[in-house]
Design a protein around this motif. Sequence first.
Motif, PDB file in Angstrom:
ATOM      1  N   SER A  42      -3.739 -19.614  28.060  1.00 21.99           N
ATOM      2  CA  SER A  42      -2.710 -20.533  28.525  1.00 21.99           C
ATOM      3  C   SER A  42      -3.223 -21.270  29.755  1.00 21.99           C
ATOM      4  O   SER A  42      -4.139 -20.793  30.434  1.00 21.99           O
ATOM      5  N   PRO A  43      -2.664 -22.431  30.084  1.00 22.83           N
ATOM      6  CA  PRO A  43      -3.109 -23.139  31.298  1.00 22.83           C
ATOM      7  C   PRO A  43      -2.976 -22.294  32.562  1.00 22.83           C
ATOM      8  O   PRO A  43      -3.873 -22.299  33.422  1.00 22.83           O
ATOM      9  N   LYS A  44      -1.878 -21.549  32.697  1.00 24.52           N
ATOM     10  CA  LYS A  44      -1.688 -20.733  33.899  1.00 24.52           C
ATOM     11  C   LYS A  44      -2.730 -19.626  33.988  1.00 24.52           C
ATOM     12  O   LYS A  44      -3.286 -19.369  35.066  1.00 24.52           O
ATOM     13  N   ALA A  45      -3.019 -18.974  32.868  1.00 28.76           N
ATOM     14  CA  ALA A  45      -4.023 -17.912  32.870  1.00 28.76           C
ATOM     15  C   ALA A  45      -5.404 -18.486  33.150  1.00 28.76           C
ATOM     16  O   ALA A  45      -6.221 -17.881  33.859  1.00 28.76           O
ATOM     17  N   TYR A  46      -5.657 -19.658  32.627  1.00 24.46           N
ATOM     18  CA  TYR A  46      -6.960 -20.292  32.818  1.00 24.46           C
ATOM     19  C   TYR A  46      -7.203 -20.617  34.290  1.00 24.46           C
ATOM     20  O   TYR A  46      -8.255 -20.304  34.838  1.00 24.46           O
ATOM     21  N   ILE A  47      -6.230 -21.231  34.930  1.00 30.08           N
ATOM     22  CA  ILE A  47      -6.409 -21.605  36.330  1.00 30.08           C
ATOM     23  C   ILE A  47      -6.418 -20.357  37.223  1.00 30.08           C
ATOM     24  O   ILE A  47      -7.103 -20.324  38.253  1.00 30.08           O
ATOM     25  N   ARG A  48      -5.713 -19.300  36.815  1.00 26.98           N
ATOM     26  CA  ARG A  48      -5.766 -18.057  37.584  1.00 26.98           C
ATOM     27  C   ARG A  48      -7.164 -17.459  37.526  1.00 26.98           C
ATOM     28  O   ARG A  48      -7.711 -17.015  38.539  1.00 26.98           O
ATOM     29  N   ASN A  49      -7.797 -17.473  36.338  1.00 26.44           N
ATOM     30  CA  ASN A  49      -9.162 -16.987  36.211  1.00 26.44           C
ATOM     31  C   ASN A  49     -10.135 -17.882  36.977  1.00 26.44           C
ATOM     32  O   ASN A  49     -11.118 -17.412  37.546  1.00 26.44           O
ATOM     33  N   LEU A  50      -9.846 -19.167  37.009  1.00 27.06           N
ATOM     34  CA  LEU A  50     -10.706 -20.123  37.697  1.00 27.06           C
ATOM     35  C   LEU A  50     -10.795 -19.809  39.181  1.00 27.06           C
ATOM     36  O   LEU A  50     -11.856 -19.902  39.790  1.00 27.06           O
ATOM     37  N   THR A  51      -9.699 -19.422  39.764  1.00 23.96           N
ATOM     38  CA  THR A  51      -9.660 -19.179  41.205  1.00 23.96           C
ATOM     39  C   THR A  51     -10.189 -17.799  41.590  1.00 23.96           C
ATOM     40  O   THR A  51     -10.405 -17.532  42.755  1.00 23.96           O
ATOM     41  N   THR A  52     -10.416 -16.931  40.586  1.00 26.08           N
ATOM     42  CA  THR A  52     -10.908 -15.598  40.897  1.00 26.08           C
ATOM     43  C   THR A  52     -12.359 -15.407  40.499  1.00 26.08           C
ATOM     44  O   THR A  52     -12.905 -14.329  40.619  1.00 26.08           O
ATOM     45  N   VAL A  53     -13.013 -16.487  39.997  1.00 28.36           N
ATOM     46  CA  VAL A  53     -14.422 -16.390  39.618  1.00 28.36           C
ATOM     47  C   VAL A  53     -15.281 -16.132  40.849  1.00 28.36           C
ATOM     48  O   VAL A  53     -15.059 -16.760  41.873  1.00 28.36           O
TER      49      VAL A  53
ATOM     50  N   GLN B  37     -26.804 -27.534  35.935  1.00 22.82           N
ATOM     51  CA  GLN B  37     -25.764 -27.924  36.894  1.00 22.82           C
ATOM     52  C   GLN B  37     -24.569 -26.988  36.733  1.00 22.82           C
ATOM     53  O   GLN B  37     -24.126 -26.703  35.614  1.00 22.82           O
ATOM     54  N   TYR B  38     -24.015 -26.572  37.883  1.00 22.26           N
ATOM     55  CA  TYR B  38     -23.001 -25.520  37.882  1.00 22.26           C
ATOM     56  C   TYR B  38     -22.139 -25.672  39.139  1.00 22.26           C
ATOM     57  O   TYR B  38     -22.620 -26.105  40.185  1.00 22.26           O
ATOM     58  N   ALA B  39     -20.865 -25.333  39.019  1.00 19.28           N
ATOM     59  CA  ALA B  39     -19.967 -25.318  40.180  1.00 19.28           C
ATOM     60  C   ALA B  39     -19.435 -23.907  40.371  1.00 19.28           C
ATOM     61  O   ALA B  39     -18.843 -23.341  39.449  1.00 19.28           O
ATOM     62  N   THR B  40     -19.670 -23.338  41.544  1.00 19.52           N
ATOM     63  CA  THR B  40     -19.150 -21.990  41.804  1.00 19.52           C
ATOM     64  C   THR B  40     -17.648 -22.013  42.038  1.00 19.52           C
ATOM     65  O   THR B  40     -16.949 -21.046  41.763  1.00 19.52           O
ATOM     66  N   HIS B  41     -17.141 -23.129  42.572  1.00 22.72           N
ATOM     67  CA  HIS B  41     -15.697 -23.319  42.755  1.00 22.72           C
ATOM     68  C   HIS B  41     -15.379 -24.784  42.445  1.00 22.72           C
ATOM     69  O   HIS B  41     -16.157 -25.681  42.757  1.00 22.72           O
ATOM     70  N   GLY B  42     -14.214 -24.993  41.863  1.00 25.54           N
ATOM     71  CA  GLY B  42     -13.844 -26.345  41.491  1.00 25.54           C
ATOM     72  C   GLY B  42     -14.412 -26.729  40.133  1.00 25.54           C
ATOM     73  O   GLY B  42     -15.051 -25.932  39.448  1.00 25.54           O
ATOM     74  N   VAL B  43     -14.188 -27.969  39.753  1.00 23.33           N
ATOM     75  CA  VAL B  43     -14.608 -28.482  38.450  1.00 23.33           C
ATOM     76  C   VAL B  43     -15.390 -29.770  38.673  1.00 23.33           C
ATOM     77  O   VAL B  43     -14.974 -30.629  39.450  1.00 23.33           O
TER      78      VAL B  43
ATOM     79  N   ASN C 226     -19.680 -36.254  38.989  1.00 20.80           N
ATOM     80  CA  ASN C 226     -18.507 -36.698  39.739  1.00 20.80           C
ATOM     81  C   ASN C 226     -17.534 -35.535  39.866  1.00 20.80           C
ATOM     82  O   ASN C 226     -17.604 -34.557  39.114  1.00 20.80           O
ATOM     83  N   ASN C 227     -16.616 -35.623  40.798  1.00 22.82           N
ATOM     84  CA  ASN C 227     -15.536 -34.633  40.881  1.00 22.82           C
ATOM     85  C   ASN C 227     -14.324 -35.251  41.568  1.00 22.82           C
ATOM     86  O   ASN C 227     -14.461 -36.022  42.517  1.00 22.82           O
ATOM     87  N   THR C 228     -13.134 -34.910  41.066  1.00 21.99           N
ATOM     88  CA  THR C 228     -11.903 -35.443  41.645  1.00 21.99           C
ATOM     89  C   THR C 228     -11.357 -34.548  42.747  1.00 21.99           C
ATOM     90  O   THR C 228     -10.705 -35.029  43.671  1.00 21.99           O
ATOM     91  N   ALA C 229     -11.600 -33.245  42.652  1.00 18.75           N
ATOM     92  CA  ALA C 229     -11.167 -32.288  43.679  1.00 18.75           C
ATOM     93  C   ALA C 229     -12.404 -31.675  44.328  1.00 18.75           C
ATOM     94  O   ALA C 229     -13.510 -31.768  43.780  1.00 18.75           O
ATOM     95  N   PRO C 230     -12.267 -31.054  45.515  1.00 17.57           N
ATOM     96  CA  PRO C 230     -13.434 -30.437  46.154  1.00 17.57           C
ATOM     97  C   PRO C 230     -14.117 -29.434  45.223  1.00 17.57           C
ATOM     98  O   PRO C 230     -13.464 -28.734  44.450  1.00 17.57           O
ATOM     99  N   ALA C 231     -15.437 -29.348  45.315  1.00 16.88           N
ATOM    100  CA  ALA C 231     -16.201 -28.445  44.456  1.00 16.88           C
ATOM    101  C   ALA C 231     -17.425 -27.937  45.196  1.00 16.88           C
ATOM    102  O   ALA C 231     -18.027 -28.663  46.000  1.00 16.88           O
ATOM    103  N   SER C 232     -17.778 -26.691  44.926  1.00 15.51           N
ATOM    104  CA  SER C 232     -19.020 -26.115  45.443  1.00 15.51           C
ATOM    105  C   SER C 232     -20.067 -26.239  44.346  1.00 15.51           C
ATOM    106  O   SER C 232     -19.977 -25.571  43.315  1.00 15.51           O
TER     107      SER C 232
END
Length: 258
Positions: A247-258, A38-44, A73-79
């Motif tokens: 850091s949280p900011k760096a982590y979420i920045r990497n998350l959105t560029t995967v 199981q894997y999400a290309t976007h979102g968590v 389950n997911n709280t925010a949209p996810a692919s």
Amino acid sequence: MRQFVEKEQLFRPIEAITDERQANSVGVAHSHEWCQLQYATHGVINVKAGNYSFIIPPQRAVWIPTGVVHQVNNTAPASYRSFHIESKLGDKIGSDVKVIQVSPFLRELIHRGCDAWQGKYHMSDINSALMTLLIEEIHQAPISPLHLSWPTDPRLKRVCELLHDNPGDNRNLSELAQYSGASVRTLNRLFAKECQLNFTEWRQKLRILTALELLQNNRSITDIALELGYESSSAFITVFKKHLNSSPKAYIRNLTTV
């Protein structure tokens, strides 16, 4: 919420599932006679499997062996992307639930497989070769610590469910022991036996995993830190870096560029 329909069999060695999941989607707990990645290309996504709870961002995937009850389950949209894998192929990867790190090459194999392995597709030489590569990459992928053991003892489970519903609860173990009906000594013993962590470590990991979900929703670091029970954003950032080397900011920045 869409109706869940369980497959009765696999028609190919690996069958792909793709789904765009809306916010606050709740899956149905189930198991099957084959393995699953199981894997999400976007979102968590939040995956509950066996006695574990996993938060899976796009840099990670979760391996579900044959027969393990699981729920997504997911709280925010996810692919959402997934492979159903016949047991004889999955045996090489192992019989334990685990989270693996997804390399750029494995990510491309997942994308390629999800495009090619839908329905009763043709078993060509290239598909066979890609499957061999996929299984080998999953087998060799480093294991990630992004999981939380879930207890079965009803006294400890009562405490863990309370904290899961309100991770910012800062009551100490003595106060929570009164709520659980067990002594502090008993809870300490149960945490070590059933969760392989002490109370402080378990709550800290719960908060970090919860933070991964909250970071998707454009919340400020300060708001997240306070909601999770930290006295300041700097205290939260320190713990986050300890667990994720970012850091949280760096982590979420990497998350959105995967």
